[in-house]
Scaffold this active site. Structure first.
Site, PDB file in Angstrom:
ATOM      1  N   THR A 189       0.848  -1.201   0.000  1.00 45.02           N
ATOM      2  CA  THR A 189       0.000   0.000   0.000  1.00 45.02           C
ATOM      3  C   THR A 189       0.883   1.249   0.000  1.00 45.02           C
ATOM      4  O   THR A 189       1.940   1.256   0.624  1.00 45.02           O
ATOM      5  CB  THR A 189      -0.892  -0.010   1.255  1.00 45.02           C
ATOM      6  OG1 THR A 189      -1.721  -1.178   1.210  1.00 45.02           O
ATOM      7  CG2 THR A 189      -1.792   1.217   1.328  1.00 45.02           C
TER       8      THR A 189
ATOM      9  N   THR B  30       4.514   4.417  -3.383  1.00 46.24           N
ATOM     10  CA  THR B  30       5.619   3.687  -4.006  1.00 46.24           C
ATOM     11  C   THR B  30       5.139   2.294  -4.417  1.00 46.24           C
ATOM     12  O   THR B  30       5.420   1.842  -5.530  1.00 46.24           O
ATOM     13  CB  THR B  30       6.825   3.585  -3.041  1.00 46.24           C
ATOM     14  OG1 THR B  30       6.974   4.829  -2.362  1.00 46.24           O
ATOM     15  CG2 THR B  30       8.103   3.269  -3.803  1.00 46.24           C
TER      16      THR B  30
ATOM     17  N   GLY C 119       5.848  -0.520   0.674  1.00 50.14           N
ATOM     18  CA  GLY C 119       6.587   0.708   0.988  1.00 50.14           C
ATOM     19  C   GLY C 119       6.962   0.792   2.456  1.00 50.14           C
ATOM     20  O   GLY C 119       6.739  -0.144   3.228  1.00 50.14           O
TER      21      GLY C 119
ATOM     22  N   ASP D 212       7.657   3.962   5.796  1.00 46.89           N
ATOM     23  CA  ASP D 212       7.721   5.368   6.215  1.00 46.89           C
ATOM     24  C   ASP D 212       9.119   5.723   6.691  1.00 46.89           C
ATOM     25  O   ASP D 212       9.611   6.820   6.433  1.00 46.89           O
ATOM     26  CB  ASP D 212       6.681   5.631   7.303  1.00 46.89           C
ATOM     27  CG  ASP D 212       5.286   5.411   6.764  1.00 46.89           C
ATOM     28  OD1 ASP D 212       4.955   6.018   5.733  1.00 46.89           O
ATOM     29  OD2 ASP D 212       4.547   4.589   7.330  1.00 46.89           O
TER      30      ASP D 212
ATOM     31  N   GLY E  78       2.726   2.190   8.160  1.00 48.86           N
ATOM     32  CA  GLY E  78       1.382   2.516   8.625  1.00 48.86           C
ATOM     33  C   GLY E  78       0.994   3.963   8.417  1.00 48.86           C
ATOM     34  O   GLY E  78      -0.071   4.389   8.851  1.00 48.86           O
TER      35      GLY E  78
ATOM     36  N   GLU F 252      -0.686  -5.140   6.285  1.00 47.75           N
ATOM     37  CA  GLU F 252       0.690  -5.145   5.755  1.00 47.75           C
ATOM     38  C   GLU F 252       1.565  -6.103   6.567  1.00 47.75           C
ATOM     39  O   GLU F 252       2.387  -6.830   6.010  1.00 47.75           O
ATOM     40  CB  GLU F 252       1.275  -3.734   5.793  1.00 47.75           C
ATOM     41  CG  GLU F 252       0.646  -2.816   4.748  1.00 47.75           C
ATOM     42  CD  GLU F 252       1.082  -1.374   4.868  1.00 47.75           C
ATOM     43  OE1 GLU F 252       1.077  -0.684   3.847  1.00 47.75           O
ATOM     44  OE2 GLU F 252       1.409  -0.915   5.975  1.00 47.75           O
TER      45      GLU F 252
ATOM     46  N   LYS G 116      13.406   8.091   3.032  1.00 45.37           N
ATOM     47  CA  LYS G 116      12.889   7.197   4.078  1.00 45.37           C
ATOM     48  C   LYS G 116      13.988   6.641   4.979  1.00 45.37           C
ATOM     49  O   LYS G 116      13.707   6.009   5.987  1.00 45.37           O
ATOM     50  CB  LYS G 116      12.124   6.024   3.440  1.00 45.37           C
ATOM     51  CG  LYS G 116      10.994   6.445   2.498  1.00 45.37           C
ATOM     52  CD  LYS G 116       9.913   7.165   3.260  1.00 45.37           C
ATOM     53  CE  LYS G 116       8.769   7.642   2.398  1.00 45.37           C
ATOM     54  NZ  LYS G 116       8.014   6.615   1.746  1.00 45.37           N
TER      55      LYS G 116
HETATM   56  C1  5RP Z   1       0.841   2.308   4.369  1.00 50.72           C
HETATM   57  C2  5RP Z   1       2.318   2.248   4.428  1.00 50.72           C
HETATM   58  C3  5RP Z   1       3.062   2.751   3.246  1.00 50.72           C
HETATM   59  O1  5RP Z   1       3.778   1.702   2.677  1.00 50.72           O
HETATM   60  C4  5RP Z   1       3.986   3.839   3.713  1.00 50.72           C
HETATM   61  O2  5RP Z   1       3.195   4.870   4.286  1.00 50.72           O
HETATM   62  C5  5RP Z   1       4.820   4.413   2.561  1.00 50.72           C
HETATM   63  O3  5RP Z   1       4.017   5.070   1.650  1.00 50.72           O
HETATM   64  P1  5RP Z   1       4.624   5.911   0.449  1.00 50.72           P
HETATM   65  O4  5RP Z   1       5.269   4.949  -0.489  1.00 50.72           O
HETATM   66  O5  5RP Z   1       3.414   6.610  -0.141  1.00 50.72           O
HETATM   67  O6  5RP Z   1       5.589   6.911   1.027  1.00 50.72           O
HETATM   68  O7  5RP Z   1       2.915   1.784   5.370  1.00 50.72           O
HETATM   69  O8  5RP Z   1       0.262   1.894   5.569  1.00 50.72           O
END
Ligand code: 5RP
Length: 228
Positions: free
Chosen positions: A27, A30, A83, A85, A97, A105, A123
């Site tokens: 989710t 990315t 992905g 954070d 999350g 996830e 990240k």
């Molecule tokens: C969702 C997640 C995502 O993988 C995380 O927030 C990274 O998102 P992005 O690729 O938009 O930065 O953990 O619950």
């Protein structure tokens, strides 16, 4: 097309996917680039099926023509692409999350033979928790009590809201974003969070041996935990 580090990471991870695989579908912005690339390969004949980590990733998978399946039909996923954070560079411990999908996830990651994390360099952190709070999914009933218990173990627990009120996860729960100040975000803290009544799951993904595909301005670097 201009070089996009997130897309570069996603494409490099998708290169690992082979015919016949069951995939965990992550989710976020990315992970969705990986879904787009997978969709292209499916159109060219790749045979795969995906287990989505959120209703959003299920919708994207349908949009890109990726067949969906579930843990009712498959005990495990061969590869999951998701992905992050925050990724702590030394340990490869991860916070997830930000998109509120951490429970599914984590279930999918834990049931995957390989867990490929895709991210851009923004990240990467030296110490986990430098930028992000830890999202903690909690049962709505008595969430105030759960928040107080989390504060007792050192968290500044804040209910995640959206315009219409508390954010409701795909599982019908709330999210408390928890900052732990100087406390080390390690197994011991994770166990304390797990032990709080009302907590369903938290966004600390520790010691899960990810392969992290980091998109940079010039290419992709793959980070792996030493001793895997
Ligand atoms: C969702 C997640 C995502 O993988 C995380 O927030 C990274 O998102 P992005 O690729 O938009 O930065 O953990 O619950």
């Amino acid at each position: 097309m201009a070089h996009d580090p997130k897309r570069a990471a996603a494409l490099a991870a998708v290169d690992q996917v082979q015919d016949g695989m069951i995939l965990g579908l992550g989710t976020g912005s990315t992970a969705v680039l990986a879904l787009e690339a997978l969709g292209e390969r499916v159109r060219k004949g790749l045979k795969i099926a995906g287990i989505p980590t959120s209703e959003r990733s299920a919708a994207s998978a349908r949009e890109y023509g990726i067949p969906l399946t579930s843990f009712a039909e498959h005990a495990r996923a061969d590869v999951t692409i998701d992905g992050a954070d925050e990724v702590e560079t030394g340990s490869l411990n991860i916070i997830k999350g930000g998109g509120g999908a951490l429970l599914r996830e984590k279930i999918v990651a834990c049931a995957s033979t390989r867990w490929l994390v895709v991210a851009d360099e923004s990240k990467l952190v030296g110490v986990l928790g430098s930028k992000w709070a830890i999202p903690v999914e909690v049962v709505p009933f008595g969430w105030e009590v759960t928040a107080r218990s989390l504060r007792e173990i050192g968290a500044s627990a804040v209910l995640r809201n959206e315009a219409a009120g508390p954010l409701i996860t795909d599982n019908g729960n709330y999210i408390l974003d928890c900052r732990f100040g100087p406390l080390k975000l390690d197994r011991s803290l994770a166990s304390k969070i797990d032990a709080v009544v009302g907590v369903v799951e938290h966004g600390l993904f520790l010691e899960m041996a990810p392969e992290v595909y980091v998109g940079t301005s010039t290419g992709v670097t793959v980070l792996e935990r030493s001793g895997r």
